[in-house]
Design a protein around this motif. Structure first.
Motif, PDB file in Angstrom:
ATOM      1  N   ALA A   1       0.829  -1.204   0.000  1.00 23.05           N
ATOM      2  CA  ALA A   1       0.000   0.000   0.000  1.00 23.05           C
ATOM      3  C   ALA A   1       0.865   1.256   0.000  1.00 23.05           C
ATOM      4  O   ALA A   1       0.610   2.201  -0.765  1.00 23.05           O
ATOM      5  N   VAL A   2       1.894   1.279   0.831  1.00 23.96           N
ATOM      6  CA  VAL A   2       2.784   2.450   0.887  1.00 23.96           C
ATOM      7  C   VAL A   2       3.456   2.679  -0.464  1.00 23.96           C
ATOM      8  O   VAL A   2       3.546   3.812  -0.942  1.00 23.96           O
ATOM      9  N   GLU A   3       3.904   1.600  -1.088  1.00 21.50           N
ATOM     10  CA  GLU A   3       4.527   1.740  -2.405  1.00 21.50           C
ATOM     11  C   GLU A   3       3.534   2.304  -3.417  1.00 21.50           C
ATOM     12  O   GLU A   3       3.881   3.173  -4.232  1.00 21.50           O
ATOM     13  N   LYS A   4       2.287   1.849  -3.362  1.00 18.70           N
ATOM     14  CA  LYS A   4       1.252   2.358  -4.265  1.00 18.70           C
ATOM     15  C   LYS A   4       1.028   3.851  -4.043  1.00 18.70           C
ATOM     16  O   LYS A   4       0.947   4.633  -5.005  1.00 18.70           O
ATOM     17  N   TYR A   5       0.947   4.280  -2.781  1.00 18.66           N
ATOM     18  CA  TYR A   5       0.716   5.687  -2.480  1.00 18.66           C
ATOM     19  C   TYR A   5       1.858   6.556  -3.003  1.00 18.66           C
ATOM     20  O   TYR A   5       1.634   7.619  -3.597  1.00 18.66           O
ATOM     21  N   GLU A   6       3.083   6.106  -2.777  1.00 26.74           N
ATOM     22  CA  GLU A   6       4.230   6.914  -3.189  1.00 26.74           C
ATOM     23  C   GLU A   6       4.424   6.891  -4.696  1.00 26.74           C
ATOM     24  O   GLU A   6       4.871   7.882  -5.290  1.00 26.74           O
ATOM     25  N   ASP A   7       4.080   5.784  -5.336  1.00 26.41           N
ATOM     26  CA  ASP A   7       4.121   5.742  -6.802  1.00 26.41           C
ATOM     27  C   ASP A   7       3.133   6.744  -7.397  1.00 26.41           C
ATOM     28  O   ASP A   7       3.429   7.386  -8.411  1.00 26.41           O
ATOM     29  N   PHE A   8       1.959   6.873  -6.764  1.00 24.54           N
ATOM     30  CA  PHE A   8       0.988   7.863  -7.234  1.00 24.54           C
ATOM     31  C   PHE A   8       1.574   9.267  -7.164  1.00 24.54           C
ATOM     32  O   PHE A   8       1.481  10.050  -8.122  1.00 24.54           O
ATOM     33  N   LEU A   9       2.187   9.605  -6.034  1.00 25.51           N
ATOM     34  CA  LEU A   9       2.770  10.937  -5.877  1.00 25.51           C
ATOM     35  C   LEU A   9       3.917  11.162  -6.858  1.00 25.51           C
ATOM     36  O   LEU A   9       4.048  12.233  -7.454  1.00 25.51           O
ATOM     37  N   LEU A  10       4.736  10.136  -7.053  1.00 27.33           N
ATOM     38  CA  LEU A  10       5.839  10.255  -8.015  1.00 27.33           C
ATOM     39  C   LEU A  10       5.329  10.442  -9.437  1.00 27.33           C
ATOM     40  O   LEU A  10       5.939  11.152 -10.237  1.00 27.33           O
ATOM     41  N   SER A  11       4.207   9.801  -9.749  1.00 26.94           N
ATOM     42  CA  SER A  11       3.640   9.952 -11.094  1.00 26.94           C
ATOM     43  C   SER A  11       3.155  11.380 -11.330  1.00 26.94           C
ATOM     44  O   SER A  11       2.957  11.782 -12.468  1.00 26.94           O
ATOM     45  N   ARG A  12       2.968  12.134 -10.243  1.00 28.97           N
ATOM     46  CA  ARG A  12       2.591  13.547 -10.338  1.00 28.97           C
ATOM     47  C   ARG A  12       3.797  14.449 -10.099  1.00 28.97           C
ATOM     48  O   ARG A  12       3.657  15.623  -9.791  1.00 28.97           O
ATOM     49  N   ASP A  13       4.999  13.879 -10.236  1.00 28.16           N
ATOM     50  CA  ASP A  13       6.258  14.622 -10.136  1.00 28.16           C
ATOM     51  C   ASP A  13       6.550  15.161  -8.745  1.00 28.16           C
ATOM     52  O   ASP A  13       7.265  16.156  -8.596  1.00 28.16           O
TER      53      ASP A  13
END
Length: 216
Positions: free
Chosen positions: A150-162
């Motif tokens: 879940a944490v990886e998913k959350y941070e991947d989302f933020l990274l996808s928004r730069d």
């Protein structure tokens, strides 16, 4: 070069590590990959204040056993002066096992190391500091594969928004975002804020909070 692989490291971090090994021209035969399984270590998954001590000791013991087979007797750790500014239970394991800390012993801090990395044209010279996924969970919350995913998913989302160098810390129904100074400013002045709120609400969080102490 010893490379530990476990569930605690995100896929993007695994890829980044391999990139740096390539840039350093570390031949495949000189790379020692050690598979670690921290989720079967009961003292680690309990997630007490000494979690990092238990993890680092188990991890470095595994490294030392692998290096012993190759007749290598010295293991180096990348800790630096800035690591002394906060509580680091893992340092106890480093001292107990006799691990060397050349960057720390030389008095180098994060900025010094980034400067040296830039001089050697390494792609991680401006990369924000990072830590394993388990560090996002509050002490006392048992560490599970589901939490880490879940944490990886959350941070991947933020990274996808730069939002680079972001950390997502779930605390009950609250999501606490730890961002760099620049990212924090962009979040507060951009319509991106609404998208981020909607995303975390869809993940079951009632509030999205921002840590006002910016990350370096």
């Amino acid at each position: 070069m010893v490379h530990g692989v476990s569930e605690l490291i995100s896929e993007r971090e695994k890829g980044s590590a391999n990139t740096i090994l390539d840039e350093l021209q570390i031949d495949l035969e000189r790379r020692v990959e050690v598979a670690l399984h921290p989720l079967i270590w009961p003292e680690f998954v309990a997630n007490t204040q000494d979690r990092c001590y238990f993890c680092k000791k188990r991890m470095y013991q595994s490294f030392l056993r692998s290096l012993e087979k190759l007749e290598i007797q010295v293991l180096l750790d990348g800790s630096n002066v800035d690591d002394l500014k906060s509580s680091r239970p893992g340092f106890r394991a480093i001292h107990e096992l006799g691990i060397r800390t050349p960057l720390l012993d030389s008095g180098l801090n994060k900025d010094d190391i980034r400067t040296l990395a830039s001089e050697f044209h390494l792609s991680n010279c401006s990369k924000p500091s990072n830590s394993c996924l388990a560090t996002r969970l509050p002490a006392g919350v048992q560490i599970t594969q589901e939490y880490l995913n879940a944490v990886e998913k959350y941070e991947d989302f933020l990274l996808s928004r730069d939002f680079t160098g972001c950390r997502a810390r779930p605390e009950g129904r609250d999501m606490v975002l730890e961002l760099s100074g620049i990212d924090g400013n962009r979040l507060l002045t951009s319509s991106m804020r609404i998208e981020i709120i909607h995303f975390f609400q869809s993940e079951g969080f009632s509030r999205v909070l921002i840590d006002l102490i910016p990350r370096r």
